[in-house]
Design an enzyme around this catalytic site. Sequence first.
Site, short mmCIF file in Angstrom:
data_model
loop_
_atom_site.label_atom_id
_atom_site.label_comp_id
_atom_site.label_asym_id
_atom_site.label_seq_id
_atom_site.Cartn_x
_atom_site.Cartn_y
_atom_site.Cartn_z
N ASP A 85 0.80 -1.23 0.00
CA ASP A 85 0.00 0.00 0.00
C ASP A 85 0.83 1.28 0.00
O ASP A 85 1.93 1.33 0.50
CB ASP A 85 -0.97 0.02 1.19
CG ASP A 85 -0.29 -0.25 2.54
OD1 ASP A 85 0.73 -0.97 2.56
OD2 ASP A 85 -0.78 0.27 3.55
N GLU A 143 -0.53 -2.36 4.98
CA GLU A 143 0.39 -2.35 6.13
C GLU A 143 0.22 -1.07 6.93
O GLU A 143 0.30 -1.08 8.15
CB GLU A 143 1.84 -2.48 5.65
CG GLU A 143 2.85 -2.66 6.79
CD GLU A 143 3.15 -1.38 7.54
OE1 GLU A 143 3.24 -1.42 8.78
OE2 GLU A 143 3.29 -0.32 6.90
ZN LIG Z 1 4.86 3.49 6.52
ZN LIG Z 2 6.28 0.95 5.58
#
Ligand SMILES: [Zn+2]
Ligand SMILES: [Zn+2]
Length: 393
Positions: A85, A143
Amino acid sequence: MTSGLLDTLLRADPASDQHLTTHRRELHAAPELAFKEVETAEYIAERLDALSVDRLETGVGGTGVVADVKGERPGRAVLVRADMDGLPITEAGDLPFRSGRRGVMHACGHDVHMAIALEVARALAENRHQLPGMVRFAFQPAEECAGGAKPMIEAGVLHGIDRVTGLHVWSELPLGQVSVRPDVVMAGADQFSLTIYGKGGHGAQPHQTVDAVAIAAQVVSALQTLVSRETAPASPVVITLGSVHGGTAANIVAGEVVIQGTLRTLNRELRMHLLARIAELAAGVAAAMRGRAEFRHESAAPPVINDPAMAAAVAEAARRVVGAEGVVGFEPLMVGEDFAYFLEARPGCFFLLGGAPEGPRVGHHTAEFRVDERCLPIGFRVMSAAVLRLLEG
Ligand SMILES: [Zn+2]
Ligand SMILES: [Zn+2]
């Protein structure tokens, strides 16, 4: 046999370097936010499919992509994780491959992680006959909001896996250095909210109210004593209360205030203790002032803690690539990383790849974020060597 494969993987290879740069730049130009990594997942799945991997699965735990490369020799099963991401930031600067999407940017370097994992997958798939065991590549969504690791694990990505590894490029670690720590790498990152309930009323008649703002003020002060008075001075802890919202007008006593905060810890037990104490202390202070406090644990990631034996193996592999002087133990970072969930489930090692660009310091999660692309072939070689070491030892 594996040393032959390692030699192949570590050999200078301009075509491999080109793959890394191409992947990284194409992914950098088209970032997507957490759980919306649709085109990113397609890009990855197409590349993996072209390698004739032994198993390819998409839509794992959301937008995750998983591929297995099976060696033709016996060995362990190792999982390599790369996060996918970007962040809600508009990229500054004028890189030729800058983000083509306003308001979305790979400002943490996850494009680098994906490029390296893709290239390791290619290299291992093309050398399957020499590869011991099985390597699973897990491209993980989301994440940044610590929401992607758990659904992937719940979807079974760790079934049959003995060991796990992953890396994070780090813009404050010099190029050519790799940080492998034998213990804690990154902090546990928990977000929470505290809703303070009082009783609203006229600002001129406070005795007929229970002032939630006055309670919140005491709660804010009291929570800092968890750091200063209840935690050993040698244990780093951060409690940041980043937002306090309540009330409507100057002459109205607020009946409700919401405090939002984050807790960062480097130790599993301390983390659980402090989460409980935040709720307890806020509730106690509020009750003492005739109000009530409700604690909500909004999001969580435990500390990232390496297995000492796995870290030693990865450090040994990294020395093959960057030399003994290139392997360092960077101080633990107070940022969070949901690779922690993989490390709670399996022994493994998460390491930092030096990517500091020339010029002034640039921080992760900023519009100016950059890395020195020369970290790509280094990261590829260190990860390849680490995987081979973990497959065997
Ligand atoms: Zn980050
Ligand atoms: Zn990261």
